[in-house]
Each structure stands twice: as C-alpha cells, then as structure tokens.
Design an enzyme around this catalytic site. Sequence first.
Site, mmCIF file in Angstrom:
data_model
loop_
_atom_site.group_PDB
_atom_site.id
_atom_site.type_symbol
_atom_site.label_atom_id
_atom_site.label_comp_id
_atom_site.label_asym_id
_atom_site.label_seq_id
_atom_site.Cartn_x
_atom_site.Cartn_y
_atom_site.Cartn_z
ATOM 1 N N SER A 75 0.834 -1.207 0.000
ATOM 2 C CA SER A 75 0.000 0.000 0.000
ATOM 3 C C SER A 75 0.865 1.251 0.000
ATOM 4 O O SER A 75 2.064 1.197 0.223
ATOM 5 C CB SER A 75 -0.899 0.002 1.236
ATOM 6 O OG SER A 75 -0.124 0.365 2.363
ATOM 7 N N LYS A 76 0.208 2.343 -0.235
ATOM 8 C CA LYS A 76 0.868 3.646 -0.246
ATOM 9 C C LYS A 76 1.615 3.876 1.069
ATOM 10 O O LYS A 76 2.735 4.360 1.097
ATOM 11 C CB LYS A 76 -0.214 4.698 -0.457
ATOM 12 C CG LYS A 76 0.272 6.101 -0.377
ATOM 13 C CD LYS A 76 -0.852 7.082 -0.530
ATOM 14 C CE LYS A 76 -0.324 8.443 -0.078
ATOM 15 N NZ LYS A 76 -1.307 9.468 -0.042
ATOM 16 N N ARG A 77 0.981 3.500 2.151
ATOM 17 C CA ARG A 77 1.568 3.727 3.479
ATOM 18 C C ARG A 77 2.878 2.959 3.678
ATOM 19 O O ARG A 77 3.758 3.399 4.393
ATOM 20 C CB ARG A 77 0.586 3.330 4.585
ATOM 21 C CG ARG A 77 -0.672 4.131 4.552
ATOM 22 C CD ARG A 77 -0.483 5.498 5.226
ATOM 23 N NE ARG A 77 -1.514 6.411 4.764
ATOM 24 C CZ ARG A 77 -1.296 7.642 4.341
ATOM 25 N NH1 ARG A 77 -0.076 8.147 4.313
ATOM 26 N NH2 ARG A 77 -2.274 8.410 3.940
ATOM 27 N N ASP A 78 2.988 1.764 3.060
ATOM 28 C CA ASP A 78 4.214 0.971 3.216
ATOM 29 C C ASP A 78 5.411 1.742 2.709
ATOM 30 O O ASP A 78 6.488 1.701 3.275
ATOM 31 C CB ASP A 78 4.124 -0.345 2.431
ATOM 32 C CG ASP A 78 3.054 -1.236 2.991
ATOM 33 O OD1 ASP A 78 2.959 -1.311 4.223
ATOM 34 O OD2 ASP A 78 2.312 -1.827 2.196
ATOM 35 N N GLY A 79 5.211 2.429 1.595
ATOM 36 C CA GLY A 79 6.305 3.191 1.006
ATOM 37 C C GLY A 79 6.805 4.234 1.988
ATOM 38 O O GLY A 79 7.998 4.338 2.253
#
Length: 525
Positions: free
Chosen positions: A264-268
């Site tokens: 997900s975006k948050r992982d980045g």
Amino acid sequence: MERQVRVRFAPSPTGPLHIGGVRTALYNYLFARQSGGKMILRIEDTDQTRFVPGAEDYIIEALTWLGIEFDEGVHVGGPFGPYRQSDRKTLYKQYSDQLLADGWAYYAFDTPQALDAKRKEYEAQKKTFQYDCRTRGEMENSLTLSADEVKQRIERGDHYVVRFKFPEHIDITVHDLIRGEVTMNSDLLDDKVLFKSDGMPTYHLANIVDDHLMEISHVIRGEEWLPSAPLHVMLYRAFGWEETMPKFAHLPLLLKPEGNGKLSKRDGDRLGFPVFPLDWHDPQSGELSSGYREKGYLPGAVVNMLALLGWNPGTEQEIFSMEELIKAFDISHISKSGAKFNVEKSKWFNHEYMQMLSDKQIAEYLKPQLTEHGISVVEHPAQVADHGSQVTTQYVEKVCAMMKNRINFPSELWETTFYFFEAPKEYNPADLKKRWKAGMTTHMNKILEILDTVPFEHDALHKAILDDYIVANQFNMGQIMNSFRIALIGKTVGPDLLTFVMVIGKEETVNRLKKAVETIGEIEV
Ligand code: GLU
C-alpha cells in the site's frame, strides 16, 4: 482467423498511479509489442466523485518516462476514440436500455435510506445484506412494482439505478490465462449497478461496452478485478458478444516486503521506498508522495524490476532491456501467487543500470551537485584557475569512472566523491585516535619528502613509500597508510590510496598532507 491483439491499460484517474498499476501497463505493453498488436490507453473516469485533477496527466507522464508507449489513447488519439469515458457518456444509455429490454437488467428505485435500513435489518439478524436473486423480490424495483408505476416514477424524474439481473443457480466460468478456469455460482453474486439516472454508466457497463467497441482481444489487469469477471462474462453473454469476448489474465498482487498484505501507499512512507513512479503532490491535502524518478531510479531499472515481480523468464537472467523483455515475456510464466516487493533488490537493479551509463552521463548527474558545493566545472584545463573551486569536465568524468561502482543512485555521487573535489575540512576523531599514533608526523614528513624526490607515478611511489620505507623499516603499514589517508580524505574511506593520489595530483596531495601535519601534528599521542 486469429484476432489482432489489442490490449488496453484502463486506469481510473483517482490519484497517482501505484507501481502495481505501472506493472499492469507494462505487461500489457510487452504483450502488445511481442504480438505486433496495439496498446491503448483508456481513461475510466465515470465515477466523478473519485475524480482527481492532474491524475490523468500524471499517468501519461509516468508511463512516458518509463518508455511504455501507446498506439491509441486519450493523448494520441486513434480510430476507436474518444478514449476518455466521460467523453463517451452519451453512448452507454442505449446499452443499458438494451439490457432492460431483453430482461437482463431492471430499474431499482431504492433510496440510500431504504438500503441502509435493509442492511441494518439484516445485521440485527447477524446476516449480511446483498442485493441479489434472493433479496431483489423484497425491494423497490421494476421486478416488484407494476409497469405503470415504473413508468410514472421514471417520467417524474425519480432517481433510479439499473441493476444487472443475474440468472439464478448457474455456474459462471471465467477462463483465465494465468489461473485456468475460475467458476462462481450466480447465487453468490450481487446485482451490480450498471447505470444511474444521472446518465452515467458505472465501471462495469462502460468497461464492457468499451472493450467490445474498441475490439479489445485480451484484458490483462490486476487480481482485484477477478471477483468482477463473472459479471463481465455474463454481460458479454447478455449483449450477445460472447464470440468476441476478450481473453482474461488477472495478475498477482504486489505484496508488502514483509508479511503477506497488499503493498500500500503507506508501506512506502513507512519503509522508505517509493510506491509511485513520480512524485505526487496531492491537490487536496498538499501531501507529497515520493516517486521513483525523483529518488534517482533510472527508468530501465524500474521497468526491469517490475517485470520480474510476478513474472519469471524461466532462466537465471535478471537484467533485461525493454527489447529483451518484449521477446522473453510470456503470460504463461506469470505466477498465480502474489509477488513480494523487495527494496534491496530494487536498489540492486538501479545500481546495475547506473553502471551501464557512460562516465559522461554520470558526470552530468554530478555536475549540479558540485555547483551546489561551490565547485564550478569548466571544459578546458586552461580555464582552471585554482584547484578546488574549479575542475574540468574531464576530471569529473575520471572521478565518475572510478567511483560509479560504489553508488546505487545519482544522489549519492557527492557524498561518495567529495574528497576528489575538496580538501578535508576536519579529520574524523575516531579514525585519528585509532591510527594517528606517536611519531606519525615524522612518517608523514617522510612521505612528503618522498613525494618531492620520487617521480610522481603510481608504481614508483608504491615502491618508495610502501616497500622501501614502511616494509624495509618494519613500520606499521596499516597505521601509516591509514594516517596518510586521513590526511588526504579526512577519514578512513575511499578507493586505493595511491590511485587516488594520482587523480588529485602532486600539488593537491602535498598541500593536503602539509595541512594535516600542521593541524593534527600537535595532537599526536
Ligand atoms: N478502471 C479500472 C482500474 O482502475 C480498470 C480495470 C480493468 O482493467 O478492467 O483498475
């Protein structure tokens, strides 16, 4: 007759394109190119509530940067246009009407409040409400209301939606090029909304109509669309288009580096790597999400890395140019299970692609970093006023040639090479403590003497300093050479020291060494 391959990448402009989406575009592109087919960019913007300004341009810019080209599409035109669904708006109603007339769809008038109440009612009985063959008989729709009532409601402008009417108790099979046969029973599927009274189709209707009209031969898309595939197959049947229905291939998910969840975006943000191709400034929140391009990834490295996330060539080969990927790509070698994103591997790819650049290209990355540090680069040696603030292009290229194997990203160039351009401003105290022992000034003065008398050549200096002075006198090699290194570089890092000395030149070496003796000499222990 074999159909001409026509594939489409059909993103919805709801924000920046995730790298999972980039991979979908890439696989479509590879497949189109290897089969001499056409690659189409269609913008699916029927859901106006999720529309984000700038997202379409972002998608085009990102794919262009990566070398993923389109034969037809919203930005290049083509014979099957328009390629933006909002520009095709007037086209869809007739298809919705056709399904209604043929009994494949029905009008539903249930208000959001009524649907909500139904959901609550089911929840109270620990059940989940789904608008489907079991429940549609209890709702307000053209199956339960009289024909007159339906007509009246439509005429007076009541809001309605058109829902697909799944036949009861049938198995629907999707033939997937990656997963084989996937079968679902219609009783489990909900009667999806296809069209709304505001004149807009939903994704499902517009997607099928457009794939048909654009003569799409293969639908290659993310696994998240697999649950919708039975509805899509049924829509082809309902329209009588089964003969030319595209073949489906649902790509595995991209997974988090650890665990099994979807990337997900948050992982980045959390793990410090980009999940978007380019930087994205969110127009609403102003929040910045970082992109591969701005982080210094080369497009070839990103393409190569993504190609291998979910597909394997069946050989040990890891480095593939776009041309090689086009030749080697094979849908039957796409894995069914999710592909784990690997941050270190993506850096490795970039490292490898950096090494393929010429010294001149790498120097172009380093030049602005030099300017930032007050060092100007001139073309000809004659222009060099004094070493340190001016260097030649040739010198910069030589440094790049020597040091490029130590970097993964252009942004690391300055921190990896700065000592080729400026004398140490300070000497690392820990390194000094470890290496600069009593008597070191004497040794350094001796090296200065050797530099003054011996020809300034690598081998000659090697013999004079290492063999004839250090080894012959049984001095401590590590301590002397590391102190020499601290004197020239400021700490115990860097390439082979005498090679470095040859690059910075005699004058600079002597100056740096003298300065070190003056500055550090006093603190010797
Ligand atoms: N608009 C859909 C998306 O955003 C396309 C799905 C498909 O390729 O059918 O992913």
